[in-house]
Scaffold this motif. Structure first.
Motif, PDB file in Angstrom:
ATOM      1  N   VAL A   1      32.917  14.482  66.159  1.00  0.00           N
ATOM      2  CA  VAL A   1      33.895  13.399  66.071  1.00  0.00           C
ATOM      3  C   VAL A   1      33.553  12.406  67.183  1.00  0.00           C
ATOM      4  O   VAL A   1      33.554  12.774  68.361  1.00  0.00           O
TER       5      VAL A   1
ATOM      6  N   GLN B   1      33.745   8.369  69.074  1.00  0.00           N
ATOM      7  CA  GLN B   1      34.660   7.274  69.372  1.00  0.00           C
ATOM      8  C   GLN B   1      34.610   6.187  68.304  1.00  0.00           C
ATOM      9  O   GLN B   1      35.634   5.630  67.914  1.00  0.00           O
TER      10      GLN B   1
ATOM     11  N   GLN C   1      39.494   7.791  62.003  1.00  0.00           N
ATOM     12  CA  GLN C   1      39.242   8.964  62.845  1.00  0.00           C
ATOM     13  C   GLN C   1      39.669  10.236  62.127  1.00  0.00           C
ATOM     14  O   GLN C   1      39.030  11.285  62.284  1.00  0.00           O
TER      15      GLN C   1
ATOM     16  N   ILE D   1      37.365  13.441  61.402  1.00  0.00           N
ATOM     17  CA  ILE D   1      37.746  14.820  61.714  1.00  0.00           C
ATOM     18  C   ILE D   1      37.595  15.711  60.484  1.00  0.00           C
ATOM     19  O   ILE D   1      37.081  16.829  60.572  1.00  0.00           O
TER      20      ILE D   1
ATOM     21  N   ALA E   1      34.093  16.493  70.213  1.00  0.00           N
ATOM     22  CA  ALA E   1      34.790  15.209  70.121  1.00  0.00           C
ATOM     23  C   ALA E   1      34.425  14.364  71.336  1.00  0.00           C
ATOM     24  O   ALA E   1      34.788  14.709  72.464  1.00  0.00           O
ATOM     25  N   ASP E   2      33.699  13.278  71.107  1.00  0.00           N
ATOM     26  CA  ASP E   2      33.234  12.414  72.185  1.00  0.00           C
ATOM     27  C   ASP E   2      34.133  11.183  72.264  1.00  0.00           C
ATOM     28  O   ASP E   2      34.055  10.294  71.421  1.00  0.00           O
TER      29      ASP E   2
ATOM     30  N   PRO F   1      37.350  10.799  71.515  1.00  0.00           N
ATOM     31  CA  PRO F   1      37.888  10.636  70.158  1.00  0.00           C
ATOM     32  C   PRO F   1      39.012   9.612  70.045  1.00  0.00           C
ATOM     33  O   PRO F   1      39.325   9.172  68.936  1.00  0.00           O
TER      34      PRO F   1
ATOM     35  N   LEU G   1      44.166  17.431  66.742  1.00  0.00           N
ATOM     36  CA  LEU G   1      43.158  18.319  67.340  1.00  0.00           C
ATOM     37  C   LEU G   1      43.814  19.548  67.963  1.00  0.00           C
ATOM     38  O   LEU G   1      43.285  20.660  67.880  1.00  0.00           O
TER      39      LEU G   1
ATOM     40  N   ILE H   1      37.217  23.631  70.296  1.00  0.00           N
ATOM     41  CA  ILE H   1      37.045  22.191  70.456  1.00  0.00           C
ATOM     42  C   ILE H   1      36.552  21.880  71.855  1.00  0.00           C
ATOM     43  O   ILE H   1      37.099  22.369  72.848  1.00  0.00           O
TER      44      ILE H   1
ATOM     45  N   MET I   1      35.671  18.467  74.131  1.00  0.00           N
ATOM     46  CA  MET I   1      35.952  17.035  74.096  1.00  0.00           C
ATOM     47  C   MET I   1      35.509  16.372  75.395  1.00  0.00           C
ATOM     48  O   MET I   1      35.781  16.875  76.479  1.00  0.00           O
TER      49      MET I   1
END
Length: 237
Positions: free
Chosen positions: A97, A99, A157, A161, A174-175, A177, A193, A203, A205
């Motif tokens: 996921v 940005q 988004q 996901i 998740a970068d 997100p 999330l 997860i 992130m």
């Protein structure tokens, strides 16, 4: 900081370094990273710009190779795998996921979610059903035939996901997100999330926002290529 060692260890990094050549100079971005992540964790990676957090995320996601060190993913040593094998492992084990969402503009939401299944060789009828199920999970059933240009940032988004989850990966990366979203929408994405983590999803992130990192159960801080802090988030135990 302690983690639940009764859970399966998904990621084990030992002595991970990453260097880049810049003319005559060698820039060392990561300096001997040791990190273990177990099944069901929700980990936030924090740090200032240039700290190495995105480089670490790229290595965890098999998008980049370390200069030195070992990396076991679900018990498999990955640093010696061929590019083709890495791509296969990445597609099956990791959901991404980002940005900026990275949805294909000419494909509708359903087709975007189907993409990882196409790469995995899933038959058309089965992958459509799977993609619909995950769009339903992120509450986008009525938008599945809409192009990205017809979706809000939060909806895009959610599509991303669903796409990250559709292959049932071991890990969701998740970068930033919520980086392209307003505060209210960002909080909604983080609630989603969090709910996925409650269901057992692992997860990891990257974020630079403390209020977003607070959703995670565990936080690590990277500065100058080294982990300087590894702790449970307050109220998480």
């Amino acid at each position: 900081m302690t983690v639940d060692d009764s859970k399966k260890e998904l990621i084990h990094l030992k002595g991970i370094t990453k260097s880049y050549r810049n003319g005559d100079q060698e820039l060392e971005v990561l300096k001997g990273i040791d990190l273990s992540v177990h099944e069901g964790e929700f980990l936030a990676i924090m740090g200032p710009s240039g700290s190495g957090k995105s480089t670490l995320m790229n290595i965890i996601g098999l998008l980049d190779r370390p200069t030195a060190g070992s990396y076991d993913l679900s018990g498999q040593a990955v640093e010696s795998l061929s590019d083709a094998k890495l791509a296969h492992v990445r597609n099956m084990e990791i959901g991404f996921v980002f940005q900026q969402f990275f949805l294909l503009s000419k494909l509708d939401a359903l087709q975007n979610v189907e993409l990882p299944l196409i790469y995995a060789g899933v038959p058309a009828s089965k992958r459509k059903k799977m993609a619909k199920n995950y769009l339903e999970k992120v509450e986008l059933t009525e938008r599945m035939k809409h192009l990205p240009s017809e979706l809000s940032g939060g909806q895009k988004q959610r599509v991303a996901i669903a796409r990250a989850l559709v292959n049932d990966p071991s890990i969701v990366l998740a970068d930033e997100p919520t980086g392209a979203l307003d505060t209210k929408t960002g909080n909604q994405i983080m609630e989603l999330l969090t709910e996925l983590n409650r269901e057992g999803r692992t997860i990891i992130m990257v974020t630079h926002e403390p209020e977003i990192a607070a959703y995670a159960k565990r936080q690590i801080v990277i500065r100058d290529g080294e982990i300087t802090q590894d702790s449970l988030t307050p109220d998480q135990g």
